[in-house]
Design a protein around this motif. Structure first.
Motif, mmCIF file in Angstrom:
data_model
loop_
_atom_site.group_PDB
_atom_site.id
_atom_site.type_symbol
_atom_site.label_atom_id
_atom_site.label_comp_id
_atom_site.label_asym_id
_atom_site.label_seq_id
_atom_site.Cartn_x
_atom_site.Cartn_y
_atom_site.Cartn_z
ATOM 1 N N ASP A 19 -88.598 -83.757 -33.131
ATOM 2 C CA ASP A 19 -89.028 -85.143 -33.005
ATOM 3 C C ASP A 19 -90.106 -85.397 -34.057
ATOM 4 O O ASP A 19 -91.249 -84.988 -33.899
ATOM 5 C CB ASP A 19 -89.567 -85.397 -31.606
ATOM 6 C CG ASP A 19 -90.077 -86.819 -31.426
ATOM 7 O OD1 ASP A 19 -89.874 -87.658 -32.329
ATOM 8 O OD2 ASP A 19 -90.680 -87.085 -30.372
ATOM 9 N N LEU A 20 -89.750 -86.063 -35.133
ATOM 10 C CA LEU A 20 -90.669 -86.329 -36.236
ATOM 11 C C LEU A 20 -91.434 -87.637 -36.068
ATOM 12 O O LEU A 20 -92.182 -88.039 -36.965
ATOM 13 C CB LEU A 20 -89.897 -86.349 -37.569
ATOM 14 C CG LEU A 20 -89.168 -85.062 -37.938
ATOM 15 C CD1 LEU A 20 -88.379 -85.264 -39.227
ATOM 16 C CD2 LEU A 20 -90.120 -83.904 -38.074
ATOM 17 N N SER A 21 -91.312 -88.280 -34.927
ATOM 18 C CA SER A 21 -91.927 -89.596 -34.751
ATOM 19 C C SER A 21 -93.448 -89.597 -34.951
ATOM 20 O O SER A 21 -93.974 -90.579 -35.494
ATOM 21 C CB SER A 21 -91.544 -90.204 -33.400
ATOM 22 O OG SER A 21 -91.957 -89.394 -32.340
ATOM 23 N N PRO A 22 -94.219 -88.558 -34.567
ATOM 24 C CA PRO A 22 -95.663 -88.609 -34.836
ATOM 25 C C PRO A 22 -95.977 -88.678 -36.340
ATOM 26 O O PRO A 22 -96.863 -89.423 -36.764
ATOM 27 C CB PRO A 22 -96.206 -87.310 -34.234
ATOM 28 C CG PRO A 22 -95.202 -86.894 -33.232
ATOM 29 C CD PRO A 22 -93.882 -87.378 -33.761
ATOM 30 N N ILE A 23 -95.217 -87.961 -37.142
ATOM 31 C CA ILE A 23 -95.456 -87.966 -38.588
ATOM 32 C C ILE A 23 -95.012 -89.302 -39.183
ATOM 33 O O ILE A 23 -95.726 -89.888 -40.001
ATOM 34 C CB ILE A 23 -94.730 -86.786 -39.265
ATOM 35 C CG1 ILE A 23 -95.369 -85.469 -38.808
ATOM 36 C CG2 ILE A 23 -94.767 -86.916 -40.785
ATOM 37 C CD1 ILE A 23 -94.659 -84.242 -39.293
ATOM 38 N N LEU A 24 -93.859 -89.786 -38.764
ATOM 39 C CA LEU A 24 -93.362 -91.061 -39.290
ATOM 40 C C LEU A 24 -94.288 -92.206 -38.905
ATOM 41 O O LEU A 24 -94.561 -93.096 -39.726
ATOM 42 C CB LEU A 24 -91.939 -91.311 -38.793
ATOM 43 C CG LEU A 24 -90.893 -90.279 -39.247
ATOM 44 C CD1 LEU A 24 -89.551 -90.549 -38.584
ATOM 45 C CD2 LEU A 24 -90.774 -90.262 -40.757
ATOM 46 N N ALA A 25 -94.827 -92.193 -37.674
ATOM 47 C CA ALA A 25 -95.765 -93.240 -37.253
ATOM 48 C C ALA A 25 -97.042 -93.182 -38.085
ATOM 49 O O ALA A 25 -97.581 -94.226 -38.480
ATOM 50 C CB ALA A 25 -96.094 -93.077 -35.772
ATOM 51 N N ARG A 39 -97.823 -81.220 -33.270
ATOM 52 C CA ARG A 39 -96.798 -80.414 -32.601
ATOM 53 C C ARG A 39 -95.518 -81.242 -32.530
ATOM 54 O O ARG A 39 -95.511 -82.340 -31.990
ATOM 55 C CB ARG A 39 -97.253 -80.016 -31.207
ATOM 56 C CG ARG A 39 -98.490 -79.142 -31.243
ATOM 57 C CD ARG A 39 -98.798 -78.588 -29.873
ATOM 58 N NE ARG A 39 -100.087 -77.977 -29.814
ATOM 59 C CZ ARG A 39 -100.375 -76.738 -30.199
ATOM 60 N NH1 ARG A 39 -99.433 -75.978 -30.695
ATOM 61 N NH2 ARG A 39 -101.595 -76.258 -30.100
ATOM 62 N N LEU A 40 -94.475 -80.695 -33.090
ATOM 63 C CA LEU A 40 -93.192 -81.394 -33.122
ATOM 64 C C LEU A 40 -92.285 -80.829 -32.046
ATOM 65 O O LEU A 40 -91.777 -79.722 -32.164
ATOM 66 C CB LEU A 40 -92.544 -81.242 -34.503
ATOM 67 C CG LEU A 40 -93.385 -81.731 -35.683
ATOM 68 C CD1 LEU A 40 -92.691 -81.440 -36.992
ATOM 69 C CD2 LEU A 40 -93.681 -83.216 -35.546
#
Length: 176
Positions: free
Chosen positions: A161-167, A148-149
């Motif tokens: 917020d793309l941080s979960p995918i980038l992490a 979920r973004l």
């Protein structure tokens, strides 16, 4: 109906999933078959009114939560979210379209009614259910994940917020 392997493949995938509900691989294979059928240009049946082979999403009068069930084509062994076409609740909703109401129960002090919210092919409904609930049903598996973004501000505005995918990408890069 168009010729080709897809009607049989869809029926087989559905039957396999129903018989192997507790197997995460059955859920993944089901998703794969449905998505391949779509990619091959095979139209999955839809309907403007409720009929066997369709999933019904409905909202009970006075509630906000949407509930659902599938009306199967036959009387086979049914899963908890499936009804046979001869079931009383199924009979009450057959032929209804989105926005129409039907009776959930006439017993008791007050009749309970609901509105048809959506009608989906049972194959599309199962695909969505498999994809949305895979992590919940099989928390030990990482094959299929939902991310979920959220928006970057509390008002739900701004960029995602793309941080979960980038992490996740960084973590995979470090493993390789």
């Amino acid at each position: 109906p168009r010729p080709g392997p897809w009607p049989d493949a869809l029926r087989y995938a559905d039957e396999w999933l129903r018989k192997n509900w507790a197997d995460p691989d059955a859920h993944l294979r089901y998703c794969n078959v449905i998505l391949q059928a779509e990619q091959a240009g095979w139209p999955i049946d839809s309907a403007s009114t409720v009929q066997p082979g369709m999933a019904v999403e409905y909202r009970e009068k006075g509630e906000s939560q949407v509930h659902s069930f599938i009306i199967e084509e036959g009387e086979q062994e049914l899963l908890s979210d499936e009804l046979s076409p001869t079931n009383v609740r199924a009979q009450r909703v057959l032929g209804k379209g989105p926005g129409e109401t039907f009776s959930l129960s006439t017993a008791g002090i007050q009749e309970r009614t609901a509105e048809v919210v959506a009608i989906l092919s049972k194959y599309v409904y199962r695909l969505q259910d498999c994809m949305n609930q895979f992590q919940v049903r099989f928390p030990e598996r990482e094959d299929l994940q939902q991310v979920r973004l959220a928006r970057q501000n509390a008002a739900g505005e701004g960029e995602l917020d793309l941080s979960p995918i980038l992490a996740s990408l960084d973590q995979r890069r470090q493993q390789v």
